[in-house]
Write a protein that holds these residues in place. Structure first.
Motif, mmCIF file in Angstrom:
data_model
loop_
_atom_site.group_PDB
_atom_site.id
_atom_site.type_symbol
_atom_site.label_atom_id
_atom_site.label_comp_id
_atom_site.label_asym_id
_atom_site.label_seq_id
_atom_site.Cartn_x
_atom_site.Cartn_y
_atom_site.Cartn_z
ATOM 1 N N VAL A 100 0.842 -1.202 0.000
ATOM 2 C CA VAL A 100 0.000 0.000 0.000
ATOM 3 C C VAL A 100 0.876 1.251 0.000
ATOM 4 O O VAL A 100 0.661 2.193 -0.778
ATOM 5 C CB VAL A 100 -0.946 0.006 1.215
ATOM 6 C CG1 VAL A 100 -1.690 1.338 1.305
ATOM 7 C CG2 VAL A 100 -1.933 -1.152 1.147
ATOM 8 N N ALA A 101 1.893 1.258 0.873
ATOM 9 C CA ALA A 101 2.797 2.410 0.930
ATOM 10 C C ALA A 101 3.544 2.583 -0.381
ATOM 11 O O ALA A 101 3.750 3.710 -0.850
ATOM 12 C CB ALA A 101 3.778 2.247 2.097
ATOM 13 N N GLU A 102 3.966 1.474 -0.992
ATOM 14 C CA GLU A 102 4.661 1.546 -2.281
ATOM 15 C C GLU A 102 3.807 2.259 -3.321
ATOM 16 O O GLU A 102 4.291 3.109 -4.073
ATOM 17 C CB GLU A 102 5.009 0.137 -2.777
ATOM 18 C CG GLU A 102 6.064 -0.590 -1.985
ATOM 19 C CD GLU A 102 7.479 -0.232 -2.402
ATOM 20 O OE1 GLU A 102 7.657 0.715 -3.193
ATOM 21 O OE2 GLU A 102 8.407 -0.903 -1.927
ATOM 22 N N LEU A 160 13.811 15.414 -0.357
ATOM 23 C CA LEU A 160 13.842 15.459 1.105
ATOM 24 C C LEU A 160 12.497 15.915 1.658
ATOM 25 O O LEU A 160 11.984 15.351 2.634
ATOM 26 C CB LEU A 160 14.975 16.377 1.574
ATOM 27 C CG LEU A 160 15.152 16.546 3.083
ATOM 28 C CD1 LEU A 160 15.277 15.205 3.790
ATOM 29 C CD2 LEU A 160 16.377 17.423 3.368
ATOM 30 N N TRP A 161 11.906 16.939 1.059
ATOM 31 C CA TRP A 161 10.585 17.415 1.501
ATOM 32 C C TRP A 161 9.562 16.292 1.418
ATOM 33 O O TRP A 161 8.801 16.049 2.368
ATOM 34 C CB TRP A 161 10.142 18.584 0.629
ATOM 35 C CG TRP A 161 8.916 19.331 1.095
ATOM 36 C CD1 TRP A 161 8.881 20.524 1.749
ATOM 37 C CD2 TRP A 161 7.536 18.935 0.924
ATOM 38 N NE1 TRP A 161 7.583 20.903 1.999
ATOM 39 C CE2 TRP A 161 6.729 19.947 1.512
ATOM 40 C CE3 TRP A 161 6.908 17.837 0.347
ATOM 41 C CZ2 TRP A 161 5.341 19.891 1.522
ATOM 42 C CZ3 TRP A 161 5.513 17.760 0.370
ATOM 43 C CH2 TRP A 161 4.751 18.786 0.941
ATOM 44 N N LEU A 162 9.532 15.606 0.297
ATOM 45 C CA LEU A 162 8.530 14.566 0.099
ATOM 46 C C LEU A 162 8.756 13.377 1.017
ATOM 47 O O LEU A 162 7.801 12.798 1.550
ATOM 48 C CB LEU A 162 8.514 14.131 -1.371
ATOM 49 C CG LEU A 162 7.872 15.167 -2.296
ATOM 50 C CD1 LEU A 162 8.213 14.890 -3.746
ATOM 51 C CD2 LEU A 162 6.352 15.166 -2.105
ATOM 52 N N ALA A 190 6.961 10.477 5.765
ATOM 53 C CA ALA A 190 7.697 9.810 6.847
ATOM 54 C C ALA A 190 8.466 8.601 6.340
ATOM 55 O O ALA A 190 8.429 7.530 6.944
ATOM 56 C CB ALA A 190 6.742 9.429 7.981
ATOM 57 N N ASN A 191 9.181 8.779 5.236
ATOM 58 C CA ASN A 191 10.003 7.696 4.692
ATOM 59 C C ASN A 191 11.309 7.620 5.473
ATOM 60 O O ASN A 191 12.152 8.517 5.372
ATOM 61 C CB ASN A 191 10.290 7.932 3.213
ATOM 62 C CG ASN A 191 11.102 6.811 2.606
ATOM 63 O OD1 ASN A 191 11.150 5.705 3.145
ATOM 64 N ND2 ASN A 191 11.745 7.088 1.483
ATOM 65 N N VAL A 192 11.488 6.558 6.221
ATOM 66 C CA VAL A 192 12.678 6.414 7.074
ATOM 67 C C VAL A 192 13.773 5.615 6.388
ATOM 68 O O VAL A 192 14.771 5.254 7.018
ATOM 69 C CB VAL A 192 12.301 5.724 8.405
ATOM 70 C CG1 VAL A 192 11.329 6.590 9.186
ATOM 71 C CG2 VAL A 192 11.709 4.326 8.158
ATOM 72 N N ASP A 193 13.627 5.352 5.100
ATOM 73 C CA ASP A 193 14.542 4.435 4.406
ATOM 74 C C ASP A 193 15.186 5.095 3.185
ATOM 75 O O ASP A 193 15.038 4.618 2.054
ATOM 76 C CB ASP A 193 13.772 3.175 3.990
ATOM 77 C CG ASP A 193 14.673 1.966 3.799
ATOM 78 O OD1 ASP A 193 15.851 2.047 4.180
ATOM 79 O OD2 ASP A 193 14.189 0.940 3.287
ATOM 80 N N ARG A 194 15.912 6.199 3.440
ATOM 81 C CA ARG A 194 16.637 6.856 2.349
ATOM 82 C C ARG A 194 17.983 7.371 2.876
ATOM 83 O O ARG A 194 18.336 8.530 2.701
ATOM 84 C CB ARG A 194 15.813 8.009 1.781
ATOM 85 C CG ARG A 194 16.421 8.621 0.522
ATOM 86 C CD ARG A 194 15.844 8.070 -0.732
ATOM 87 N NE ARG A 194 14.456 8.450 -0.907
ATOM 88 C CZ ARG A 194 13.626 7.834 -1.740
ATOM 89 N NH1 ARG A 194 14.049 6.785 -2.446
ATOM 90 N NH2 ARG A 194 12.371 8.226 -1.841
ATOM 91 N N SER A 195 18.723 6.524 3.544
ATOM 92 C CA SER A 195 20.022 6.921 4.091
ATOM 93 C C SER A 195 21.130 6.489 3.131
ATOM 94 O O SER A 195 20.890 5.738 2.180
ATOM 95 C CB SER A 195 20.248 6.265 5.455
ATOM 96 O OG SER A 195 20.414 4.870 5.302
ATOM 97 N N TRP A 196 22.358 6.918 3.406
ATOM 98 C CA TRP A 196 23.488 6.469 2.592
ATOM 99 C C TRP A 196 23.699 4.968 2.717
ATOM 100 O O TRP A 196 24.230 4.331 1.814
ATOM 101 C CB TRP A 196 24.766 7.222 2.973
ATOM 102 C CG TRP A 196 24.887 8.559 2.329
ATOM 103 C CD1 TRP A 196 24.866 9.779 2.941
ATOM 104 C CD2 TRP A 196 25.030 8.835 0.924
ATOM 105 N NE1 TRP A 196 24.983 10.784 2.022
ATOM 106 C CE2 TRP A 196 25.099 10.240 0.773
ATOM 107 C CE3 TRP A 196 25.104 8.032 -0.213
ATOM 108 C CZ2 TRP A 196 25.246 10.854 -0.462
ATOM 109 C CZ3 TRP A 196 25.244 8.646 -1.460
ATOM 110 C CH2 TRP A 196 25.316 10.030 -1.575
ATOM 111 N N ALA A 245 8.567 1.368 3.510
ATOM 112 C CA ALA A 245 8.758 1.739 4.916
ATOM 113 C C ALA A 245 8.103 3.072 5.262
ATOM 114 O O ALA A 245 8.106 3.469 6.430
ATOM 115 C CB ALA A 245 10.249 1.805 5.242
ATOM 116 N N ALA A 246 7.554 3.772 4.276
ATOM 117 C CA ALA A 246 6.885 5.050 4.536
ATOM 118 C C ALA A 246 5.481 4.797 5.106
ATOM 119 O O ALA A 246 5.015 3.661 5.193
ATOM 120 C CB ALA A 246 6.802 5.865 3.255
#
Length: 245
Positions: free
Chosen positions: A48-50, A124-126, A131-137, A156-157
């Motif tokens: 659903v989040a995807e 970054l705004w989006l 609340a996407n917690v899965d965009r780190s290096w 994960a959003a």
């Protein structure tokens, strides 16, 4: 409006990254896809989040691989020799989410495909909004394909739906941008805030939520998604990276 629907014809290979074990699958339209399974550990809510996040981002001008719904016949699972994969395929018989496979793409490393300052600020705004917690290096979930940046893996959003925290609580939930792959763009986020906020209308949110198939969501929950995302949009001062303008 609905997502296109295809049928899986062959399971090709697993992508052993992360806990959901997506697989490369061929469809009856001759396309090749990364298939995300309803029987994976995160369950249908990750799919659903995807859909909601991926299709929202696409409509706001970001590149997201095409999403389709895919029917999976349990017979494909029965012919799989790997027991773990066989179990996953059998649990996922029926409707799943297919993401267009981008052959020859590679992970973003900060050089090729750089979106520029404004592009980084928009992403970054989006990500903060959903609340996407899965965009780190460590795991940027960004691919470079034909010299362009593509955004993937948004399961994960929208974490509010796992426990259905109240809309008010989610609306004011701070977003920690310090670990984001584009944290350097935080100072530029207020400059794109008005444009993006104005573009996210109730009609747009209703449209992307409406793309989720009935098998994964009921009408009452569609309204809850709309309420949570509307409330968060109206509370940007609480979570906006770089501070509200």
């Amino acid at each position: 409006m609905s997502l296109p629907t295809v049928t899986a014809t062959r399971y090709v290979l697993p992508l052993r990254e992360g806990g959901s074990l997506p697989g490369v699958v061929e469809g009856n339209d001759l396309g090749t896809y990364v298939l995300k399974f309803t029987g994976a550990g995160q369950g249908p809510k990750a799919l659903v989040a995807e859909i909601v996040v991926g299709e929202l981002f696409r409509r706001l001008g970001l590149r997201v691989p095409e999403l389709k719904l895919m029917h999976l016949d349990p017979a494909i699972g029965k012919s799989e020799p790997d027991f773990e994969i066989q179990e996953l395929l059998l649990r996922s018989a029926g409707l799943n989410l297919a993401v267009d496979f981008l052959p020859g793409s590679f992970g973003y490393d900060g050089s090729a495909g750089n979106p520029g300052d404004a592009g980084m600020a928009r992403i970054l705004w989006l990500d903060a909004y959903v609340a996407n917690v899965d965009r780190s290096w460590r795991n940027p979930n960004l691919l470079v394909w034909h010299k362009n940046l593509w955004l993937i893996d948004h399961g994960a959003a929208l974490y509010f739906h796992h426990s259905w925290m109240s809309a008010e609580k989610f609306a004011g939930q701070p977003y920690d941008a310090s670990d984001h792959v584009f944290s350097v763009a935080a100072a530029g986020v207020p400059a794109v805030d008005a444009e993006l906020a104005a573009a996210i209308t109730p009609a747009l949110l209703t449209e992307v939520i409406g793309l989720v198939p009935d098998e994964w969501i009921d009408d009452g929950d569609r309204e809850r998604y709309l309420g949570h995302l509307t409330a968060r949009l109206e509370s940007r001062a609480a979570w906006l990276p770089g501070g509200a303008r």
